[in-house]
Design a protein around this motif. Structure first.
Motif, PDB file in Angstrom:
ATOM      1  N   ALA A  75       0.815  -1.215   0.000  1.00 43.25           N
ATOM      2  CA  ALA A  75       0.000   0.000   0.000  1.00 43.25           C
ATOM      3  C   ALA A  75       0.853   1.272   0.000  1.00 43.25           C
ATOM      4  O   ALA A  75       0.367   2.343  -0.365  1.00 43.25           O
ATOM      5  N   GLU A  76       2.117   1.166   0.396  1.00 42.47           N
ATOM      6  CA  GLU A  76       3.018   2.320   0.482  1.00 42.47           C
ATOM      7  C   GLU A  76       4.036   2.381  -0.650  1.00 42.47           C
ATOM      8  O   GLU A  76       4.811   3.336  -0.739  1.00 42.47           O
ATOM      9  N   LEU A  77       4.045   1.361  -1.508  1.00 41.62           N
ATOM     10  CA  LEU A  77       5.115   1.239  -2.493  1.00 41.62           C
ATOM     11  C   LEU A  77       5.211   2.451  -3.418  1.00 41.62           C
ATOM     12  O   LEU A  77       6.300   2.995  -3.624  1.00 41.62           O
ATOM     13  N   GLU A  78       4.112   2.902  -3.957  1.00 42.94           N
ATOM     14  CA  GLU A  78       4.160   4.025  -4.892  1.00 42.94           C
ATOM     15  C   GLU A  78       4.678   5.290  -4.206  1.00 42.94           C
ATOM     16  O   GLU A  78       5.514   6.011  -4.748  1.00 42.94           O
ATOM     17  N   ARG A  79       4.211   5.561  -2.988  1.00 42.37           N
ATOM     18  CA  ARG A  79       4.646   6.750  -2.256  1.00 42.37           C
ATOM     19  C   ARG A  79       6.136   6.671  -1.929  1.00 42.37           C
ATOM     20  O   ARG A  79       6.880   7.629  -2.135  1.00 42.37           O
ATOM     21  N   VAL A  80       6.581   5.521  -1.438  1.00 42.75           N
ATOM     22  CA  VAL A  80       7.991   5.372  -1.062  1.00 42.75           C
ATOM     23  C   VAL A  80       8.880   5.420  -2.306  1.00 42.75           C
ATOM     24  O   VAL A  80       9.942   6.057  -2.293  1.00 42.75           O
ATOM     25  N   ALA A  81       8.457   4.805  -3.383  1.00 46.23           N
ATOM     26  CA  ALA A  81       9.245   4.849  -4.625  1.00 46.23           C
ATOM     27  C   ALA A  81       9.382   6.285  -5.120  1.00 46.23           C
ATOM     28  O   ALA A  81      10.464   6.695  -5.568  1.00 46.23           O
ATOM     29  N   ALA A  82       8.319   7.071  -5.037  1.00 45.36           N
ATOM     30  CA  ALA A  82       8.382   8.474  -5.454  1.00 45.36           C
ATOM     31  C   ALA A  82       9.334   9.255  -4.551  1.00 45.36           C
ATOM     32  O   ALA A  82      10.118  10.093  -5.028  1.00 45.36           O
ATOM     33  N   LEU A  83       9.301   9.008  -3.256  1.00 43.15           N
ATOM     34  CA  LEU A  83      10.199   9.673  -2.320  1.00 43.15           C
ATOM     35  C   LEU A  83      11.650   9.325  -2.654  1.00 43.15           C
ATOM     36  O   LEU A  83      12.507  10.208  -2.739  1.00 43.15           O
ATOM     37  N   VAL A  84      11.920   8.040  -2.875  1.00 43.52           N
ATOM     38  CA  VAL A  84      13.280   7.593  -3.206  1.00 43.52           C
ATOM     39  C   VAL A  84      13.734   8.228  -4.522  1.00 43.52           C
ATOM     40  O   VAL A  84      14.856   8.730  -4.628  1.00 43.52           O
ATOM     41  N   SER A  85      12.867   8.251  -5.524  1.00 39.29           N
ATOM     42  CA  SER A  85      13.227   8.814  -6.830  1.00 39.29           C
ATOM     43  C   SER A  85      13.508  10.306  -6.775  1.00 39.29           C
ATOM     44  O   SER A  85      14.190  10.838  -7.652  1.00 39.29           O
ATOM     45  N   ALA A  86      12.973  10.994  -5.772  1.00 35.19           N
ATOM     46  CA  ALA A  86      13.162  12.435  -5.669  1.00 35.19           C
ATOM     47  C   ALA A  86      14.583  12.819  -5.245  1.00 35.19           C
ATOM     48  O   ALA A  86      14.983  13.965  -5.426  1.00 35.19           O
ATOM     49  N   TYR A  87      15.343  11.880  -4.724  1.00 38.36           N
ATOM     50  CA  TYR A  87      16.723  12.171  -4.337  1.00 38.36           C
ATOM     51  C   TYR A  87      17.588  12.273  -5.589  1.00 38.36           C
ATOM     52  O   TYR A  87      17.613  11.341  -6.401  1.00 38.36           O
ATOM     53  N   PRO A  88      18.320  13.364  -5.764  1.00 41.93           N
ATOM     54  CA  PRO A  88      19.179  13.470  -6.950  1.00 41.93           C
ATOM     55  C   PRO A  88      20.277  12.409  -6.978  1.00 41.93           C
ATOM     56  O   PRO A  88      20.793  12.078  -8.041  1.00 41.93           O
ATOM     57  N   GLU A  89      20.601  11.835  -5.822  1.00 37.76           N
ATOM     58  CA  GLU A  89      21.636  10.800  -5.762  1.00 37.76           C
ATOM     59  C   GLU A  89      21.133   9.431  -6.211  1.00 37.76           C
ATOM     60  O   GLU A  89      21.927   8.511  -6.388  1.00 37.76           O
ATOM     61  N   VAL A  90      19.824   9.277  -6.375  1.00 41.96           N
ATOM     62  CA  VAL A  90      19.254   7.990  -6.801  1.00 41.96           C
ATOM     63  C   VAL A  90      19.184   7.968  -8.320  1.00 41.96           C
ATOM     64  O   VAL A  90      18.508   8.786  -8.937  1.00 41.96           O
ATOM     65  N   ASN A  91      19.913   7.026  -8.913  1.00 43.19           N
ATOM     66  CA  ASN A  91      19.938   6.898 -10.372  1.00 43.19           C
ATOM     67  C   ASN A  91      18.629   6.351 -10.905  1.00 43.19           C
ATOM     68  O   ASN A  91      18.120   6.800 -11.912  1.00 43.19           O
ATOM     69  N   HIS A  92      18.125   5.337 -10.261  1.00 45.40           N
ATOM     70  CA  HIS A  92      16.884   4.692 -10.687  1.00 45.40           C
ATOM     71  C   HIS A  92      16.419   3.794  -9.551  1.00 45.40           C
ATOM     72  O   HIS A  92      17.183   3.444  -8.665  1.00 45.40           O
ATOM     73  N   ASN A  93      15.135   3.466  -9.571  1.00 43.53           N
ATOM     74  CA  ASN A  93      14.653   2.452  -8.643  1.00 43.53           C
ATOM     75  C   ASN A  93      13.687   1.553  -9.383  1.00 43.53           C
ATOM     76  O   ASN A  93      13.176   1.921 -10.451  1.00 43.53           O
ATOM     77  N   TYR A  94      13.467   0.382  -8.859  1.00 41.69           N
ATOM     78  CA  TYR A  94      12.584  -0.563  -9.534  1.00 41.69           C
ATOM     79  C   TYR A  94      11.974  -1.513  -8.518  1.00 41.69           C
ATOM     80  O   TYR A  94      12.521  -1.778  -7.458  1.00 41.69           O
ATOM     81  N   GLN A  95      10.800  -1.992  -8.885  1.00 47.72           N
ATOM     82  CA  GLN A  95      10.072  -2.936  -8.046  1.00 47.72           C
ATOM     83  C   GLN A  95      10.484  -4.352  -8.415  1.00 47.72           C
ATOM     84  O   GLN A  95      10.691  -4.670  -9.580  1.00 47.72           O
ATOM     85  N   ARG A  96      10.580  -5.210  -7.399  1.00 51.21           N
ATOM     86  CA  ARG A  96      10.859  -6.627  -7.616  1.00 51.21           C
ATOM     87  C   ARG A  96       9.806  -7.437  -6.890  1.00 51.21           C
ATOM     88  O   ARG A  96       9.249  -6.994  -5.884  1.00 51.21           O
ATOM     89  N   GLU A  97       9.549  -8.609  -7.408  1.00 55.08           N
ATOM     90  CA  GLU A  97       8.601  -9.517  -6.770  1.00 55.08           C
ATOM     91  C   GLU A  97       9.356 -10.330  -5.729  1.00 55.08           C
ATOM     92  O   GLU A  97       9.890 -11.397  -6.013  1.00 55.08           O
TER      93      GLU A  97
END
Length: 149
Positions: A75-97
């Motif tokens: 339920a929090e994945l989209e919000r947390v992924a957006a927060l992580v992506s907002a860091y300029p130091e984060v190149n990319h993020n991705y979901q895994r099963e």
């Protein structure tokens, strides 16, 4: 998306010109001017077709970097992924099963700065961030051949 956009996406993932005016060199190769290259890249970025234009360096050749993973409630994945992506130091993020369902790469000027980003993400989300530092180098071609019919 037209053939020039496709060319920008496909042909310049590798061998981006290392010259004083790289966008002019790209423009010459695709038959448009440098301002149009910049406009198209900005539009493609806004549309999500590209996330960044920049150099990729071998890990630890310049600054610090790490792979990180988190177990994020669905339920929090989209919000947390957006927060992580907002860091300029984060190149990319991705979901895994997997229980560890959000993975990302952090690159910063130093290992201390990498650790500060991981700590900040953990503090802001209330979740544990697993740091998975590089132990052995492998070359992986990060370019993808984008074919359109």
């Amino acid at each position: 998306m037209d053939n020039i956009d496709r060319s920008l996406l496909n042909e310049f993932q590798q061998d981006f010109p290392l010259v004083a005016r790289p966008y002019a060199a790209v423009a010459e190769r695709v038959g448009i001017d440098a301002d149009e290259v910049m406009d198209r890249l900005a539009r493609l970025s806004r549309g999500g077709a590209i996330s960044r234009v920049g150099a990729v360096f071998r890990p630890h050749a310049v600054g610090g970097s790490t792979l990180a993973a988190m177990a994020v409630p669905d339920a929090e994945l989209e919000r947390v992924a957006a927060l992580v992506s907002a860091y300029p130091e984060v190149n990319h993020n991705y979901q895994r099963e997997h229980r560890l369902n959000l993975w990302f790469v952090v690159t910063a000027p130093s290992n201390a700065a990498v650790q500060a980003v991981l700590a900040d993400i953990s503090a802001r989300t209330g979740l544990v961030v697993l740091d998975l530092p590089l132990l052995e180098h492998f070359h992986i071609d990060l370019g993808f051949d984008l074919k359109w019919s």
